[in-house]
Design a protein around this motif. Structure first.
Motif, PDB file in Angstrom:
ATOM      1  N   PHE A 133       0.836  -1.206   0.000  1.00  0.00           N
ATOM      2  CA  PHE A 133       0.000   0.000   0.000  1.00  0.00           C
ATOM      3  C   PHE A 133       0.871   1.256   0.000  1.00  0.00           C
ATOM      4  CE2 PHE A 133       1.117  -0.755   4.348  1.00  0.00           C
ATOM      5  CZ  PHE A 133       1.205   0.490   4.945  1.00  0.00           C
ATOM      6  N   ARG A 134       0.225   2.363  -0.311  1.00  0.00           N
ATOM      7  CA  ARG A 134       0.864   3.683  -0.246  1.00  0.00           C
ATOM      8  C   ARG A 134      -0.074   4.617   0.499  1.00  0.00           C
ATOM      9  NH1 ARG A 134       4.654   4.770  -4.679  1.00  0.00           N
ATOM     10  NH2 ARG A 134       4.843   2.936  -6.024  1.00  0.00           N
ATOM     11  N   ASP A 135       0.465   5.399   1.407  1.00  0.00           N
ATOM     12  CA  ASP A 135      -0.336   6.382   2.128  1.00  0.00           C
ATOM     13  C   ASP A 135       0.545   7.587   2.437  1.00  0.00           C
ATOM     14  OD1 ASP A 135      -2.983   6.872   3.650  1.00  0.00           O
ATOM     15  OD2 ASP A 135      -1.438   7.301   5.140  1.00  0.00           O
ATOM     16  N   SER A 136       0.053   8.780   2.135  1.00  0.00           N
ATOM     17  CA  SER A 136       0.862   9.989   2.299  1.00  0.00           C
ATOM     18  C   SER A 136       1.273  10.208   3.751  1.00  0.00           C
ATOM     19  CB  SER A 136       0.089  11.209   1.780  1.00  0.00           C
ATOM     20  OG  SER A 136      -1.157  11.343   2.459  1.00  0.00           O
ATOM     21  N   VAL A 137       0.421   9.809   4.679  1.00  0.00           N
ATOM     22  CA  VAL A 137       0.749   9.982   6.096  1.00  0.00           C
ATOM     23  C   VAL A 137       1.926   9.091   6.494  1.00  0.00           C
ATOM     24  CG1 VAL A 137      -0.138   9.753   8.459  1.00  0.00           C
ATOM     25  CG2 VAL A 137      -1.625  10.630   6.654  1.00  0.00           C
ATOM     26  N   TRP A 138       2.060   7.949   5.827  1.00  0.00           N
ATOM     27  CA  TRP A 138       3.121   6.991   6.133  1.00  0.00           C
ATOM     28  C   TRP A 138       4.379   7.231   5.304  1.00  0.00           C
ATOM     29  CZ3 TRP A 138       1.863   1.671   8.316  1.00  0.00           C
ATOM     30  CH2 TRP A 138       0.634   1.675   9.007  1.00  0.00           C
ATOM     31  N   GLY A 139       4.338   8.188   4.384  1.00  0.00           N
ATOM     32  CA  GLY A 139       5.516   8.493   3.577  1.00  0.00           C
ATOM     33  C   GLY A 139       5.309   8.343   2.086  1.00  0.00           C
ATOM     34  N   ASN A 140       4.149   7.842   1.670  1.00  0.00           N
ATOM     35  CA  ASN A 140       3.790   7.723   0.254  1.00  0.00           C
ATOM     36  C   ASN A 140       4.792   6.888  -0.556  1.00  0.00           C
ATOM     37  OD1 ASN A 140       1.803   8.216  -1.667  1.00  0.00           O
ATOM     38  ND2 ASN A 140       2.939   9.938  -2.546  1.00  0.00           N
ATOM     39  N   VAL A 141       5.361   5.869   0.060  1.00  0.00           N
ATOM     40  CA  VAL A 141       6.217   4.902  -0.636  1.00  0.00           C
ATOM     41  C   VAL A 141       5.600   3.524  -0.434  1.00  0.00           C
ATOM     42  CG1 VAL A 141       8.317   6.266  -0.393  1.00  0.00           C
ATOM     43  CG2 VAL A 141       7.699   4.616   1.394  1.00  0.00           C
ATOM     44  N   PRO A 142       5.845   2.562  -1.326  1.00  0.00           N
ATOM     45  CA  PRO A 142       5.250   1.232  -1.158  1.00  0.00           C
ATOM     46  C   PRO A 142       5.693   0.587   0.150  1.00  0.00           C
ATOM     47  CG  PRO A 142       6.148   1.482  -3.367  1.00  0.00           C
ATOM     48  CD  PRO A 142       6.636   2.652  -2.580  1.00  0.00           C
ATOM     49  N   MET A 143       4.733   0.109   0.920  1.00  0.00           N
ATOM     50  CA  MET A 143       5.005  -0.582   2.171  1.00  0.00           C
ATOM     51  C   MET A 143       4.252  -1.900   2.192  1.00  0.00           C
ATOM     52  SD  MET A 143       4.962   2.397   5.071  1.00  0.00           S
ATOM     53  CE  MET A 143       6.101   3.777   5.012  1.00  0.00           C
ATOM     54  N   VAL A 144       4.775  -2.850   2.952  1.00  0.00           N
ATOM     55  CA  VAL A 144       4.158  -4.170   3.060  1.00  0.00           C
ATOM     56  C   VAL A 144       3.842  -4.451   4.522  1.00  0.00           C
ATOM     57  CG1 VAL A 144       4.438  -6.643   2.641  1.00  0.00           C
ATOM     58  CG2 VAL A 144       5.420  -4.994   1.042  1.00  0.00           C
ATOM     59  N   LYS A 145       2.573  -4.663   4.821  1.00  0.00           N
ATOM     60  CA  LYS A 145       2.127  -4.971   6.190  1.00  0.00           C
ATOM     61  C   LYS A 145       0.970  -5.963   6.127  1.00  0.00           C
ATOM     62  CE  LYS A 145       4.879  -1.753   7.908  1.00  0.00           C
ATOM     63  NZ  LYS A 145       6.128  -2.118   8.605  1.00  0.00           N
ATOM     64  N   ARG A 146       0.583  -6.456   7.317  1.00  0.00           N
ATOM     65  CA  ARG A 146      -0.538  -7.391   7.410  1.00  0.00           C
ATOM     66  C   ARG A 146      -1.779  -6.673   7.952  1.00  0.00           C
ATOM     67  NH1 ARG A 146      -0.709 -12.905   7.450  1.00  0.00           N
ATOM     68  NH2 ARG A 146       1.539 -13.080   7.838  1.00  0.00           N
ATOM     69  N   VAL A 147      -2.910  -6.945   7.324  1.00  0.00           N
ATOM     70  CA  VAL A 147      -4.188  -6.384   7.779  1.00  0.00           C
ATOM     71  C   VAL A 147      -4.685  -7.193   8.977  1.00  0.00           C
ATOM     72  CG1 VAL A 147      -6.594  -5.916   7.156  1.00  0.00           C
ATOM     73  CG2 VAL A 147      -4.780  -5.606   5.454  1.00  0.00           C
ATOM     74  N   VAL A 148      -4.875  -6.537  10.121  1.00  0.00           N
ATOM     75  CA  VAL A 148      -5.390  -7.245  11.296  1.00  0.00           C
ATOM     76  C   VAL A 148      -6.760  -6.718  11.714  1.00  0.00           C
ATOM     77  CG1 VAL A 148      -3.092  -7.815  12.166  1.00  0.00           C
ATOM     78  CG2 VAL A 148      -4.202  -5.705  12.922  1.00  0.00           C
ATOM     79  N   GLY A 149      -7.201  -5.615  11.109  1.00  0.00           N
ATOM     80  CA  GLY A 149      -8.511  -5.080  11.438  1.00  0.00           C
ATOM     81  C   GLY A 149      -9.096  -4.321  10.269  1.00  0.00           C
ATOM     82  N   VAL A 150     -10.428  -4.375  10.133  1.00  0.00           N
ATOM     83  CA  VAL A 150     -11.128  -3.646   9.077  1.00  0.00           C
ATOM     84  C   VAL A 150     -12.138  -2.703   9.729  1.00  0.00           C
ATOM     85  CG1 VAL A 150     -10.799  -5.522   7.427  1.00  0.00           C
ATOM     86  CG2 VAL A 150     -12.884  -5.452   8.812  1.00  0.00           C
ATOM     87  N   GLY A 151     -12.804  -1.903   8.903  1.00  0.00           N
ATOM     88  CA  GLY A 151     -13.738  -0.914   9.428  1.00  0.00           C
ATOM     89  C   GLY A 151     -14.746  -1.488  10.411  1.00  0.00           C
ATOM     90  N   GLY A 152     -14.859  -0.860  11.574  1.00  0.00           N
ATOM     91  CA  GLY A 152     -15.776  -1.317  12.611  1.00  0.00           C
ATOM     92  C   GLY A 152     -15.131  -2.173  13.676  1.00  0.00           C
ATOM     93  N   ASP A 153     -13.944  -2.703  13.417  1.00  0.00           N
ATOM     94  CA  ASP A 153     -13.240  -3.540  14.395  1.00  0.00           C
ATOM     95  C   ASP A 153     -12.599  -2.690  15.479  1.00  0.00           C
ATOM     96  OD1 ASP A 153     -13.811  -5.886  13.056  1.00  0.00           O
ATOM     97  OD2 ASP A 153     -11.880  -5.969  12.005  1.00  0.00           O
ATOM     98  N   THR A 154     -12.476  -3.276  16.654  1.00  0.00           N
ATOM     99  CA  THR A 154     -11.647  -2.704  17.714  1.00  0.00           C
ATOM    100  C   THR A 154     -10.440  -3.620  17.883  1.00  0.00           C
ATOM    101  OG1 THR A 154     -13.505  -1.680  18.884  1.00  0.00           O
ATOM    102  CG2 THR A 154     -11.495  -2.067  20.141  1.00  0.00           C
ATOM    103  N   VAL A 155      -9.268  -3.097  17.537  1.00  0.00           N
ATOM    104  CA  VAL A 155      -8.020  -3.855  17.631  1.00  0.00           C
ATOM    105  C   VAL A 155      -7.283  -3.405  18.882  1.00  0.00           C
ATOM    106  CG1 VAL A 155      -5.890  -4.500  16.456  1.00  0.00           C
ATOM    107  CG2 VAL A 155      -7.909  -3.898  15.117  1.00  0.00           C
ATOM    108  N   ALA A 156      -6.869  -4.342  19.710  1.00  0.00           N
ATOM    109  CA  ALA A 156      -6.197  -3.974  20.956  1.00  0.00           C
ATOM    110  C   ALA A 156      -5.142  -5.009  21.316  1.00  0.00           C
ATOM    111  CB  ALA A 156      -7.217  -3.850  22.097  1.00  0.00           C
ATOM    112  N   CYS A 157      -4.257  -4.613  22.185  1.00  0.00           N
ATOM    113  CA  CYS A 157      -3.225  -5.510  22.696  1.00  0.00           C
ATOM    114  C   CYS A 157      -2.768  -4.965  24.057  1.00  0.00           C
ATOM    115  CB  CYS A 157      -2.041  -5.573  21.744  1.00  0.00           C
ATOM    116  SG  CYS A 157      -0.962  -6.998  21.958  1.00  0.00           S
TER     117      CYS A 157
END
Length: 245
Positions: free
Chosen positions: A81-105
């Motif tokens: 993915f690319r996101d301007s807030v993250w630097g707008n360069v290709p990054m690789v991560k794992r999706v652990v939550g989608v809209g409506g989820d509460t992700v916690a640890c």
């Protein structure tokens, strides 16, 4: 007498075996070239510059990612993915939550929780808590919460919790979904969908056709080599037969 029976009706001296070998080569070319074209249309190679996704993807590994719409992404997917807030360069991560989820640890036993339920994450870098720092985030609609598998060495949604949107990125930021590791040879293989997310609403995504494409290319190459080898082998055997006769 026997040699004349083996010749085709075209009268050009081509035997049935040579005709079949030519057909095998032709089919092999279709599979080989078709597989490459199919793969080029669907997949893009990416090199992962950090170890934030170790051990699933090592630093410097080259991966094959299928170009998909962000709406197709499910929990557990590894995405580019690319996101301007993250630097707008290709990054690789794992999706652990989608809209409506509460992700916690973390839970009492150190696991990531999704909507209050602990999630099994066998892909993590090492034993211990699922995150060295505690956090909680409500994922806004249409967004994805992303973490690296090497939680002690990953700049991900936890780092951007205060940047707005609770550290999540829009689905439209996703360029592709990682299906396989292509290089180095020792790390080649599929990037499996984790079972820990399968029972959740929406389930997990299905792998793209990369395995089928690879099989088509390999089978095509074998057919081309095998068909091309028939002519020299047949001539050699013919000479031996005449010499022995």
């Amino acid at each position: 007498m026997s040699s004349s029976k083996e010749r085709t009706s075209g009268g050009r001296g081509r035997t049935t075996g040579s005709v079949l070998s030519g057909l095998v080569v032709a089919v092999g070319c279709v599979l080989f070239l078709g597989g490459f074209v199919w793969g080029a249309l669907l997949y893009r190679p990416y090199t992962v510059p950090t170890d934030s996704m170790a051990p699933t993807i090592g630093v410097g590994d080259r991966v094959l990612a299928e170009q998909v719409d962000g709406a197709e992404i499910r929990r557990g997917d590894v995405v580019v993915f690319r996101d301007s807030v993250w630097g707008n360069v290709p990054m690789v991560k794992r999706v652990v939550g989608v809209g409506g989820d509460t992700v916690a640890c973390c839970s009492k036993d150190g696991r990531l929780t999704l909507n209050g339920k602990p999630v099994e994450e066998p892909y993590l870098q090492a034993a211990g808590p699922a995150s060295p720092t505690g956090f909680s985030s409500k994922v806004p609609a249409g967004r994805l919460f992303l973490l690296g598998d090497h939680r002690n060495d990953s700049l991900d949604s936890r780092t951007h919790l205060k940047d707005g949107d609770h550290g999540a990125v829009p689905r439209s930021a996703v360029d592709a979904r990682v299906d396989a590791r292509a290089w180095p040879l020792g790390s080649m293989g599929m990037v499996e969908r984790p079972a820990g997310f399968a029972a959740m609403p929406g389930g997990t995504s299905q792998p793209g056709p990369v395995r089928t494409i690879v099989i088509a290319v390999v089978v095509g190459a074998v057919m081309i080599l095998g068909g091309a080898a028939y002519g020299p082998l047949a001539r050699r055997m013919g000479r031996k037969g005449r010499e022995s006769g």
